[in-house]
Design a protein around this motif. Structure first.
Motif, PDB file in Angstrom:
ATOM      1  N   LEU A  21      42.660  71.084  21.060  1.00  0.00           N
ATOM      2  CA  LEU A  21      43.591  71.406  22.290  1.00  0.00           C
ATOM      3  C   LEU A  21      43.193  71.435  23.573  1.00  0.00           C
ATOM      4  N   VAL A  22      41.775  71.701  23.675  1.00  0.00           N
ATOM      5  CA  VAL A  22      41.006  71.758  24.923  1.00  0.00           C
ATOM      6  C   VAL A  22      41.015  70.185  25.533  1.00  0.00           C
ATOM      7  N   GLU A  23      41.154  69.266  24.768  1.00  0.00           N
ATOM      8  CA  GLU A  23      41.056  67.956  25.115  1.00  0.00           C
ATOM      9  C   GLU A  23      42.423  67.433  25.354  1.00  0.00           C
ATOM     10  N   VAL A  24      43.369  67.875  24.430  1.00  0.00           N
ATOM     11  CA  VAL A  24      44.760  67.440  24.961  1.00  0.00           C
ATOM     12  C   VAL A  24      45.266  67.949  26.277  1.00  0.00           C
ATOM     13  N   LEU A  25      44.758  69.364  26.674  1.00  0.00           N
ATOM     14  CA  LEU A  25      45.203  69.933  27.992  1.00  0.00           C
ATOM     15  C   LEU A  25      44.545  69.376  28.901  1.00  0.00           C
ATOM     16  N   GLY A  26      43.545  68.548  28.691  1.00  0.00           N
ATOM     17  CA  GLY A  26      42.636  68.049  29.789  1.00  0.00           C
ATOM     18  C   GLY A  26      41.738  69.063  30.358  1.00  0.00           C
ATOM     19  N   LEU A  27      41.350  69.784  29.853  1.00  0.00           N
ATOM     20  CA  LEU A  27      40.599  70.990  30.339  1.00  0.00           C
ATOM     21  C   LEU A  27      38.864  70.406  30.247  1.00  0.00           C
ATOM     22  N   PRO A  28      38.101  70.809  31.267  1.00  0.00           N
ATOM     23  CA  PRO A  28      36.596  70.558  31.403  1.00  0.00           C
ATOM     24  C   PRO A  28      35.766  71.603  30.350  1.00  0.00           C
ATOM     25  N   ALA A  29      35.719  71.263  29.052  1.00  0.00           N
ATOM     26  CA  ALA A  29      35.101  72.011  27.957  1.00  0.00           C
ATOM     27  C   ALA A  29      33.930  72.822  28.505  1.00  0.00           C
ATOM     28  N   PRO A  30      32.974  72.108  29.114  1.00  0.00           N
ATOM     29  CA  PRO A  30      31.583  72.959  29.310  1.00  0.00           C
ATOM     30  C   PRO A  30      31.723  74.143  30.378  1.00  0.00           C
ATOM     31  N   THR A  31      32.936  74.317  30.977  1.00  0.00           N
ATOM     32  CA  THR A  31      33.008  75.466  32.129  1.00  0.00           C
ATOM     33  C   THR A  31      34.045  76.447  31.380  1.00  0.00           C
ATOM     34  N   LEU A  32      34.196  76.254  30.058  1.00  0.00           N
ATOM     35  CA  LEU A  32      35.514  77.315  29.449  1.00  0.00           C
ATOM     36  C   LEU A  32      34.854  78.177  28.564  1.00  0.00           C
ATOM     37  N   LEU A  33      35.734  79.401  28.507  1.00  0.00           N
ATOM     38  CA  LEU A  33      35.604  80.318  27.478  1.00  0.00           C
ATOM     39  C   LEU A  33      36.888  80.455  26.843  1.00  0.00           C
ATOM     40  N   VAL A  34      36.972  80.310  25.593  1.00  0.00           N
ATOM     41  CA  VAL A  34      38.291  80.272  24.674  1.00  0.00           C
ATOM     42  C   VAL A  34      38.392  81.379  23.865  1.00  0.00           C
ATOM     43  N   GLU A  35      39.245  82.160  23.775  1.00  0.00           N
ATOM     44  CA  GLU A  35      39.798  83.345  22.901  1.00  0.00           C
ATOM     45  C   GLU A  35      40.867  82.706  22.098  1.00  0.00           C
ATOM     46  N   HIS A  36      40.684  82.713  20.580  1.00  0.00           N
ATOM     47  CA  HIS A  36      41.642  82.329  19.547  1.00  0.00           C
ATOM     48  C   HIS A  36      42.092  83.813  18.888  1.00  0.00           C
ATOM     49  N   ASN A  37      43.551  84.067  19.263  1.00  0.00           N
ATOM     50  CA  ASN A  37      43.854  85.232  18.722  1.00  0.00           C
ATOM     51  C   ASN A  37      42.996  86.727  18.895  1.00  0.00           C
TER      52      ASN A  37
END
Length: 66
Positions: A21-37
């Protein structure tokens, strides 16, 4: 499948897990915090977190400053 990403309902069909999902959205992974549910994930957990219709994803960009 429909996901709620940062409060916005979006149709996403090309991502099976959080990492894709992060890749599809074109987001810079090293700078992200992701919450899932509501659960904050380590980057190493992204590939194992399978997405399902109706999941809630929050993506926050981490910025360092002084």
């Amino acid at each position: 499948m429909k996901l709620q990403i940062n409060g916005e309902l979006r149709e996403v069909s090309a991502a099976a897990n959080v990492s894709e999902l992060v890749e599809v959205l074109g987001l810079p992974a090293p700078t992200l915090l992701v919450e899932h549910n509501g659960l904050a994930l380590r980057r190493t957990e992204w590939a194992e977190r399978v997405l399902a219709d109706g999941d809630r994803i929050e993506v926050m960009r981490i910025a360092a400053g002084g």
